[in-house]
Design a protein around this motif. Structure first.
Motif, PDB file in Angstrom:
ATOM      1  N   LEU A   1      32.211 -17.909 -25.342  1.00 28.43           N
ATOM      2  CA  LEU A   1      33.194 -18.286 -24.333  1.00 28.43           C
ATOM      3  C   LEU A   1      32.993 -19.688 -23.778  1.00 28.43           C
ATOM      4  O   LEU A   1      33.819 -20.162 -22.996  1.00 28.43           O
ATOM      5  N   GLY A   2      31.883 -20.318 -24.136  1.00 28.16           N
ATOM      6  CA  GLY A   2      31.603 -21.638 -23.597  1.00 28.16           C
ATOM      7  C   GLY A   2      31.258 -21.628 -22.126  1.00 28.16           C
ATOM      8  O   GLY A   2      31.410 -22.652 -21.441  1.00 28.16           O
ATOM      9  N   LEU A   3      30.788 -20.491 -21.620  1.00 25.09           N
ATOM     10  CA  LEU A   3      30.456 -20.357 -20.200  1.00 25.09           C
ATOM     11  C   LEU A   3      28.945 -20.359 -20.001  1.00 25.09           C
ATOM     12  O   LEU A   3      28.215 -19.771 -20.794  1.00 25.09           O
ATOM     13  N   ARG A   4      28.508 -20.993 -18.947  1.00 23.29           N
ATOM     14  CA  ARG A   4      27.083 -20.964 -18.588  1.00 23.29           C
ATOM     15  C   ARG A   4      26.948 -20.124 -17.320  1.00 23.29           C
ATOM     16  O   ARG A   4      27.287 -20.573 -16.219  1.00 23.29           O
ATOM     17  N   LEU A   5      26.493 -18.907 -17.487  1.00 20.70           N
ATOM     18  CA  LEU A   5      26.373 -17.986 -16.361  1.00 20.70           C
ATOM     19  C   LEU A   5      25.134 -18.323 -15.540  1.00 20.70           C
ATOM     20  O   LEU A   5      24.054 -18.514 -16.095  1.00 20.70           O
ATOM     21  N   PRO A   6      25.259 -18.389 -14.215  1.00 21.30           N
ATOM     22  CA  PRO A   6      24.090 -18.679 -13.373  1.00 21.30           C
ATOM     23  C   PRO A   6      23.073 -17.545 -13.437  1.00 21.30           C
ATOM     24  O   PRO A   6      23.433 -16.374 -13.560  1.00 21.30           O
ATOM     25  N   LYS A   7      21.797 -17.911 -13.342  1.00 20.43           N
ATOM     26  CA  LYS A   7      20.711 -16.927 -13.418  1.00 20.43           C
ATOM     27  C   LYS A   7      19.899 -16.878 -12.129  1.00 20.43           C
ATOM     28  O   LYS A   7      18.848 -16.229 -12.085  1.00 20.43           O
ATOM     29  N   ASP A   8      20.369 -17.525 -11.092  1.00 22.16           N
ATOM     30  CA  ASP A   8      19.555 -17.694  -9.894  1.00 22.16           C
ATOM     31  C   ASP A   8      19.307 -16.405  -9.132  1.00 22.16           C
ATOM     32  O   ASP A   8      18.396 -16.341  -8.307  1.00 22.16           O
ATOM     33  N   LEU A   9      20.080 -15.345  -9.405  1.00 21.47           N
ATOM     34  CA  LEU A   9      19.900 -14.093  -8.671  1.00 21.47           C
ATOM     35  C   LEU A   9      19.291 -12.987  -9.535  1.00 21.47           C
ATOM     36  O   LEU A   9      19.344 -11.814  -9.169  1.00 21.47           O
TER      37      LEU A   9
ATOM     38  N   LEU B   1      23.259  -6.837 -35.724  1.00 24.41           N
ATOM     39  CA  LEU B   1      23.721  -8.002 -36.485  1.00 24.41           C
ATOM     40  C   LEU B   1      22.635  -9.062 -36.659  1.00 24.41           C
ATOM     41  O   LEU B   1      22.864 -10.084 -37.292  1.00 24.41           O
ATOM     42  N   ASN B   2      21.483  -8.816 -36.051  1.00 20.62           N
ATOM     43  CA  ASN B   2      20.328  -9.715 -36.177  1.00 20.62           C
ATOM     44  C   ASN B   2      20.570 -11.070 -35.520  1.00 20.62           C
ATOM     45  O   ASN B   2      20.113 -12.102 -36.012  1.00 20.62           O
ATOM     46  N   TYR B   3      21.265 -11.055 -34.380  1.00 17.11           N
ATOM     47  CA  TYR B   3      21.441 -12.293 -33.626  1.00 17.11           C
ATOM     48  C   TYR B   3      20.081 -12.758 -33.102  1.00 17.11           C
ATOM     49  O   TYR B   3      19.291 -11.937 -32.619  1.00 17.11           O
ATOM     50  N   PRO B   4      19.814 -14.044 -33.140  1.00 16.49           N
ATOM     51  CA  PRO B   4      18.536 -14.536 -32.603  1.00 16.49           C
ATOM     52  C   PRO B   4      18.449 -14.414 -31.089  1.00 16.49           C
ATOM     53  O   PRO B   4      17.363 -14.255 -30.540  1.00 16.49           O
ATOM     54  N   GLN B   5      19.589 -14.491 -30.399  1.00 12.97           N
ATOM     55  CA  GLN B   5      19.640 -14.344 -28.941  1.00 12.97           C
ATOM     56  C   GLN B   5      20.639 -13.242 -28.601  1.00 12.97           C
ATOM     57  O   GLN B   5      21.781 -13.274 -29.073  1.00 12.97           O
ATOM     58  N   THR B   6      20.214 -12.293 -27.771  1.00 12.67           N
ATOM     59  CA  THR B   6      21.099 -11.171 -27.438  1.00 12.67           C
ATOM     60  C   THR B   6      21.397 -11.064 -25.953  1.00 12.67           C
ATOM     61  O   THR B   6      22.063 -10.128 -25.530  1.00 12.67           O
ATOM     62  N   SER B   7      20.910 -11.993 -25.139  1.00 10.04           N
ATOM     63  CA  SER B   7      21.170 -11.914 -23.694  1.00 10.04           C
ATOM     64  C   SER B   7      22.644 -12.159 -23.429  1.00 10.04           C
ATOM     65  O   SER B   7      23.337 -12.847 -24.197  1.00 10.04           O
ATOM     66  N   LEU B   8      23.141 -11.626 -22.326  1.00  8.29           N
ATOM     67  CA  LEU B   8      24.536 -11.830 -21.963  1.00  8.29           C
ATOM     68  C   LEU B   8      24.824 -13.307 -21.733  1.00  8.29           C
ATOM     69  O   LEU B   8      25.887 -13.811 -22.117  1.00  8.29           O
ATOM     70  N   ALA B   9      23.888 -14.013 -21.130  1.00  8.00           N
ATOM     71  CA  ALA B   9      24.082 -15.444 -20.882  1.00  8.00           C
ATOM     72  C   ALA B   9      24.267 -16.203 -22.188  1.00  8.00           C
ATOM     73  O   ALA B   9      25.136 -17.079 -22.297  1.00  8.00           O
ATOM     74  N   SER B  10      23.457 -15.879 -23.189  1.00 12.09           N
ATOM     75  CA  SER B  10      23.568 -16.587 -24.473  1.00 12.09           C
ATOM     76  C   SER B  10      24.877 -16.251 -25.170  1.00 12.09           C
ATOM     77  O   SER B  10      25.499 -17.115 -25.800  1.00 12.09           O
TER      78      SER B  10
ATOM     79  N   ALA C   1      27.745 -15.342 -23.649  1.00 12.03           N
ATOM     80  CA  ALA C   1      28.827 -15.975 -22.904  1.00 12.03           C
ATOM     81  C   ALA C   1      28.948 -17.452 -23.270  1.00 12.03           C
ATOM     82  O   ALA C   1      30.056 -17.990 -23.393  1.00 12.03           O
ATOM     83  N   GLU C   2      27.810 -18.091 -23.465  1.00 13.15           N
ATOM     84  CA  GLU C   2      27.842 -19.501 -23.823  1.00 13.15           C
ATOM     85  C   GLU C   2      28.315 -19.685 -25.269  1.00 13.15           C
ATOM     86  O   GLU C   2      29.122 -20.579 -25.558  1.00 13.15           O
ATOM     87  N   ALA C   3      27.829 -18.829 -26.167  1.00  9.12           N
ATOM     88  CA  ALA C   3      28.184 -18.981 -27.580  1.00  9.12           C
ATOM     89  C   ALA C   3      29.651 -18.659 -27.850  1.00  9.12           C
ATOM     90  O   ALA C   3      30.329 -19.373 -28.591  1.00  9.12           O
TER      91      ALA C   3
END
Length: 385
Positions: free
Chosen positions: A126-134, A111-120, A122-124
């Protein structure tokens, strides 16, 4: 957030029984390749829409192969994100065979999304900010704590809602068949044995700034580090960094005292100092060219050498694909996957039906692009006859 920990055969049997009736599952794995030379499959996380499970594959050992029943079904989707490496790891580690995969990262690429990470996502969505500390945690360590559990299930439990949102867009953009075909290619992927290539030292940034003799020293150090990393079962960069290798090659130490003053090698001096100096001296006497020497490719390699007519066709295909993707606002792979371009060049189809029969072209692409592709490939098809 809760999850069922699976560490014993009895727990495994119960979990498999509970998951059998679920209509779809989400899966993710964690390995220790960031820390060790020989990758170990450490954890498999599986979520259903109702429950989360963490399979401790280090504790389960060969019993983990029973996860086959979760991934083999063709009537139940297995949701994953950036599935390729996980699929290959499970095939290598447990010889698993997959039935039906749906990959959210792959969908976003098409689909040519500019960001494909799961974190991006989830935020786009679901409005969730997934922690990345681990992200760089050593998943071979035990015990598995609550903070680890929370992190692990975040990689799977949100995939159902995210995929539902993306699936609608895939259908709206009329590329759902293309998506299914690419997911099917993931199912059929084949793991390769890890092979060390000494010529890959050229991936070290700034190697091109060295003269030939110092580049030879860098090549020798690169190969020496790999051997040491293998014997220690440590990731090569955790033995000595690329930057340290480059510094040693760029300004070779003349003796042990000078080597001892260099940063990044101190902890290896006691056992390997003389060896390092010898490797550097040998490398200096064996100059390495700026470009890697030609190595014939195997006949199964998509990128095998093309003749002039094929190279010309490849250039035209790439140009056409880029314009088509831009006009539709899609990723390049949605129009035509790169491996397929090489396959069509090497075996040009005679007609649209033959094109559609290609396992990664399909009916939708053949209807939309068939005549144009036949036109671009016509000179090769005539030569084939």
């Amino acid at each position: 957030m809760s999850a069922k920990m699976i560490t014993t055969q009895a727990q495994l049997n119960q979990a498999l029984s509970e998951l059998e009736a679920e209509k779809r599952l989400a899966l993710d794995i964690e390995s220790d390749s960031f820390y060790h030379y020989e990758e170990r499959l450490c954890i498999v996380t599986v979520s259903s829409p109702r429950e989360n499970y963490i399979f401790d594959t280090l504790a389960l050992g060969e019993a983990g192969r029973e996860l086959q029943s979760l991934v083999e079904r063709r009537d139940r989707p297995l949701l994953m994100h950036s599935a390729n490496n996980d699929v290959l790891a499970l095939k290598r580690g447990y010889r698993l065979e997959f039935g039906w995969i749906q990959d959210t990262a792959l969908a976003c690429t098409l689909l040519n999304y500019p960001q494909t990470s799961l974190a991006s996502l989830a935020e786009a969505f679901l409005g969730l900010r997934l922690p990345k500390d681990l992200q760089r945690h050593d998943w071979g360590q035990r015990p598995i704590l609550q903070q680890h559990i929370d992190y692990l299930i975040n990689d799977t439990r949100h995939l159902f809602e995210i995929h539902d949102r993306i699936e609608g867009e895939l259908r709206d953009r009329d590329i759902y068949e293309e998506y299914e075909l690419e997911c099917r290619a993931l199912v059929q992927s084949v793991p390769r044995e890890r092979e060390f290539d000494p010529e890959r030292f050229r991936r070290i940034r700034a190697h091109e700034e060295l003269d030939a003799s110092r580049r030879g020293a860098l090549k020798a150090l690169y190969a020496w580090r790999d051997g040491l990393a293998r014997s220690l079962n440590r990731a090569p960069f955790r033995v000595i960094s690329d930057g340290t290798l480059l510094d040693l090659a760029k300004d070779p130490p003349r003796d042990l005292a000078e080597l001892a003053r260099r940063s990044g090698v101190g902890r290896w001096l006691s056992e390997h100092a003389e060896e390092m100096l010898a490797v550097i001296r040998r490398g200096l006497s064996e100059p390495a060219p700026l470009r890697a020497p030609f190595k014939p490719r195997t006949t199964g390699d998509d990128a095998k050498r093309l003749d002039p007519r094929q190279r010309d066709a490849l250039g035209k295909l790439k140009g056409w694909r880029e314009k088509e993707a831009a006009s539709r606002g899609l990723g390049l792979q949605a129009v035509l996957p790169t491996p397929v371009m090489f396959e069509l060049i090497q075996n040009p189809p005679r007609d649209v039906a033959e094109l559609a029969a290609h396992p990664r072209v399909g009916q939708s692409r053949a209807r939309r692009y068939g005549e144009k592709l036949l036109q671009l490939l016509a000179p090769l098809a005539r030569a084939r006859r």
